[in-house]
Design a protein around this motif. Structure first.
Motif, short mmCIF file in Angstrom:
data_model
loop_
_atom_site.label_atom_id
_atom_site.label_comp_id
_atom_site.label_asym_id
_atom_site.label_seq_id
_atom_site.Cartn_x
_atom_site.Cartn_y
_atom_site.Cartn_z
N LEU A 322 -17.91 50.26 -49.47
CA LEU A 322 -18.47 49.35 -48.46
C LEU A 322 -17.40 48.37 -47.96
CD1 LEU A 322 -21.20 48.77 -47.13
CD2 LEU A 322 -21.78 47.32 -49.08
N LYS A 323 -16.53 47.93 -48.88
CA LYS A 323 -15.47 46.97 -48.49
C LYS A 323 -14.53 47.61 -47.45
CE LYS A 323 -14.19 46.00 -52.81
NZ LYS A 323 -13.42 45.47 -53.93
N SER A 324 -14.24 48.88 -47.66
CA SER A 324 -13.35 49.58 -46.73
C SER A 324 -14.05 49.84 -45.41
CB SER A 324 -12.89 50.91 -47.35
OG SER A 324 -12.31 50.67 -48.61
N MET A 325 -15.35 50.15 -45.48
CA MET A 325 -16.10 50.38 -44.24
C MET A 325 -16.21 49.08 -43.43
SD MET A 325 -16.61 53.59 -44.04
CE MET A 325 -17.65 53.71 -42.60
N ARG A 326 -16.32 47.94 -44.12
CA ARG A 326 -16.34 46.65 -43.39
C ARG A 326 -15.05 46.50 -42.59
NH1 ARG A 326 -18.42 44.06 -48.21
NH2 ARG A 326 -20.68 43.92 -48.00
N ALA A 327 -13.93 46.92 -43.18
CA ALA A 327 -12.64 46.81 -42.47
C ALA A 327 -12.62 47.76 -41.27
CB ALA A 327 -11.49 47.11 -43.42
N VAL A 328 -13.18 48.96 -41.43
CA VAL A 328 -13.24 49.92 -40.31
C VAL A 328 -14.08 49.34 -39.16
CG1 VAL A 328 -14.20 52.16 -39.59
CG2 VAL A 328 -12.86 51.99 -41.71
N PHE A 329 -15.26 48.83 -39.48
CA PHE A 329 -16.10 48.27 -38.41
C PHE A 329 -15.48 46.99 -37.85
CE2 PHE A 329 -19.28 50.72 -41.01
CZ PHE A 329 -19.38 51.77 -40.11
N GLY A 330 -14.76 46.26 -38.70
CA GLY A 330 -14.03 45.07 -38.23
C GLY A 330 -12.95 45.47 -37.24
N ALA A 331 -12.28 46.59 -37.50
CA ALA A 331 -11.21 47.06 -36.59
C ALA A 331 -11.80 47.44 -35.23
CB ALA A 331 -10.50 48.27 -37.22
N ILE A 332 -12.96 48.07 -35.25
CA ILE A 332 -13.59 48.46 -33.98
C ILE A 332 -13.96 47.20 -33.19
CG2 ILE A 332 -15.64 49.57 -32.98
CD1 ILE A 332 -15.54 51.43 -35.52
N GLU A 333 -14.53 46.23 -33.89
CA GLU A 333 -14.92 44.98 -33.22
C GLU A 333 -13.67 44.26 -32.67
OE1 GLU A 333 -17.17 42.26 -35.70
OE2 GLU A 333 -16.93 40.66 -34.22
N SER A 334 -12.61 44.25 -33.47
CA SER A 334 -11.37 43.58 -33.05
C SER A 334 -10.83 44.22 -31.77
CB SER A 334 -10.33 43.68 -34.17
OG SER A 334 -9.06 43.34 -33.68
N SER A 335 -10.84 45.55 -31.75
CA SER A 335 -10.32 46.26 -30.59
C SER A 335 -11.19 46.01 -29.36
CB SER A 335 -10.25 47.76 -30.91
OG SER A 335 -9.71 48.45 -29.83
N GLU A 336 -12.50 46.02 -29.55
CA GLU A 336 -13.41 45.83 -28.41
C GLU A 336 -13.32 44.41 -27.85
OE1 GLU A 336 -16.77 49.16 -29.64
OE2 GLU A 336 -17.23 47.05 -29.93
N ARG A 337 -13.20 43.43 -28.75
CA ARG A 337 -13.23 42.02 -28.31
C ARG A 337 -11.85 41.44 -28.08
NH1 ARG A 337 -16.22 38.93 -32.58
NH2 ARG A 337 -15.74 37.21 -31.19
N GLY A 338 -10.80 42.18 -28.50
CA GLY A 338 -9.43 41.70 -28.30
C GLY A 338 -9.11 40.46 -29.12
N CYS A 339 -9.61 40.45 -30.36
CA CYS A 339 -9.34 39.27 -31.21
C CYS A 339 -9.24 39.71 -32.67
CB CYS A 339 -10.47 38.26 -31.05
SG CYS A 339 -12.04 38.90 -31.61
N THR A 340 -8.80 38.76 -33.49
CA THR A 340 -8.77 39.03 -34.93
C THR A 340 -10.18 38.86 -35.48
OG1 THR A 340 -6.50 38.29 -35.13
CG2 THR A 340 -7.83 38.18 -37.14
N VAL A 341 -10.57 39.76 -36.38
CA VAL A 341 -11.89 39.66 -37.00
C VAL A 341 -11.71 39.27 -38.47
CG1 VAL A 341 -13.90 41.02 -37.73
CG2 VAL A 341 -13.02 41.25 -35.40
N PHE A 342 -12.43 38.25 -38.89
CA PHE A 342 -12.35 37.77 -40.27
C PHE A 342 -13.52 38.38 -41.04
CE2 PHE A 342 -10.16 34.87 -37.55
CZ PHE A 342 -9.01 34.55 -38.27
N LEU A 343 -13.22 39.00 -42.18
CA LEU A 343 -14.26 39.69 -42.94
C LEU A 343 -14.73 38.81 -44.09
CD1 LEU A 343 -12.57 43.21 -43.12
CD2 LEU A 343 -14.27 42.40 -41.46
#
Ligand SMILES: NC(=O)c1ccc[n+]([C@@H]2O[C@H](COP(=O)([O-])OP(=O)(O)OC[C@H]3O[C@@H](n4cnc5c(N)ncnc54)[C@H](O)[C@@H]3O)[C@@H](O)[C@H]2O)c1
Length: 346
Positions: A322-343
């Protein structure tokens, strides 16, 4: 004996799950299901056991102890949750599921049912990775400062049992995520395993640069993903997942520490190479990692069966991945929003 059912009888079942179950002395392969019945019948003809007409009817059979879920990504959560609720242990292929809510529901179903949920993150078991983690823990390269990890090949459309540009891997509804979840999840999860730290920040760019479907339009999924990960212990590094390495597959990881550099799967002769700041060099030969064209034994099935036999939760549990999947979904959000995502994880 542990009675096993396999749901999804495509390429990963053919080259990994079925052969590795069939050589495990504690296993009886008793059940198979695939949308394409010819595939499940071919397995039952060859290995014994029964081919079912639906996964639901397979799950009603109380003599089955555990199942592998080897279907396309969009079905993972539904089948896994139903299997856990029917009292079966589950080994679900990666990527765990299509979104964080599904992943969390899978973990909750495992907790409710008291059954084990393991995810097929086989890179944790590659011998060079196991050795590398031990060497890092022993302090051979000091504290980790930065890292650079890659997983790239020429794309899943040449791998699937239904090859070609109409593959489900290129279908947004069925795959959900492209190279980031197909390959990026392996290296994202590997960074957790090797460093013992957790990804807490992600800055990423996912893009579709080359892959087209049969209508000659770009696929709606990423074929390349670049991530910058910040870890809980302070290390910073990059992860590149790609479906456009149109030559040799790349599965390499380099870790830069305070007293040395460790290179894993960068050299064809040595699987681990260490260059220390005092000039010393060390070389290790362990195994070849599985590539699309060269499937060596992954060990994932033996580990799943061992945890059932010993009644010990699997180390590669749903909760852990789950921790790794949070990073995957965080990467998608980061790319879509053009910002750093804090997990929000440690
Ligand atoms: N651990 C790894 O390194 C690794 C490698 C490859 C694939 N995988 C994962 O394994 C899973 C399967 O991938 P694959 O490579 O075997 O794909 P594949 O295309 O080769 O096979 C998929 C199979 O699933 C069947 N199928 C489709 N929908 C189904 C359904 N609803 N119920 C039952 N069967 C269904 C298809 O008929 C086909 O036989 C995917 O989640 C993939 O990401 C993991």
């Amino acid at each position: 004996m542990i009675n096993i059912g396999v749901i999804g009888c495509g390429k990963i079942s053919l080259v990994r799950h079925i052969p590795e179950y069939s050589t495990n002395p504690n296993v009886e392969l008793v059940a198979y299901y695939d949308l394409n019945n010819e595939r499940s019948e071919a397995f039952s003809d060859h290995y014994g056991g029964k081919s079912y007409s639906s996964w639901q009817s397979m799950l009603e059979d109380s003599s089955i102890d555990a199942v592998s879920v080897c279907t396309p990504n969009w079905t993972h959560a539904e089948i896994t949750i139903a299997a856990l609720e029917s009292g079966k242990h589950v080994l679900c292929e990666k990527p765990m599921a299509m979104n964080l809510a599904e992943c969390e529901s899978m973990v909750a179903a495992a907790e409710r049912s008291g059954k084990f949920l393991m995810i097929g993150q086989n890179q944790r078991l590659a011998k060079a990775h196991v050795r590398a983690r031990e060497l890092i823990e022993r302090g051979l390269i000091g504290d980790i400062i930065t890292f650079d990890t890659k997983f790239g090949h020429n794309g899943p459309e040449k791998w699937s049992v239904d090859p070609g540009s109409n593959t489900w891997f290129f279908d947004k509804e069925m795959a959900g995520i492209g190279a980031m979840a197909d390959l990026g999840i392996h290296k994202t999860d590997l960074i957790h395993y090797l460093t013992g730290q957790t990804i807490v920040e992600v800055t990423a760019k996912l893009d579709t640069l080359n892959k087209k479907s049969s209508d000659d339009k770009f696929i709606e999924l990423d074929d390349n993903a670049f991530c910058i990960y910040k870890l809980s212990g302070g290390a910073l590094g990059t992860m590149h997942a790609s479906w456009t390495f149109n030559g040799q597959e790349d599965n390499s990881t380099i870790i830069y520490g305070t007293t040395g550099i460790m290179k894993i799967y960068t050299d064809s002769d040595y699987t681990i190479e260490i260059h220390r700041s005092d000039g010393e060099k060390e070389y290790y030969v362990t195994d070849r990692i599985q590539t699309n064209d060269d499937q060596t034994k992954s060990g994932i099935i033996d580990l799943f069966i061992k945890s059932i036999v010993n009644n010990e939760p699997p180390s590669i549990s749903g909760q852990e991945v789950l921790k790794s999947m949070r990073a995957v979904f965080g990467a998608i959000e980061s790319s879509e929003r053009g910002c750093t995502v804090f997990l929000d994880q440690k």
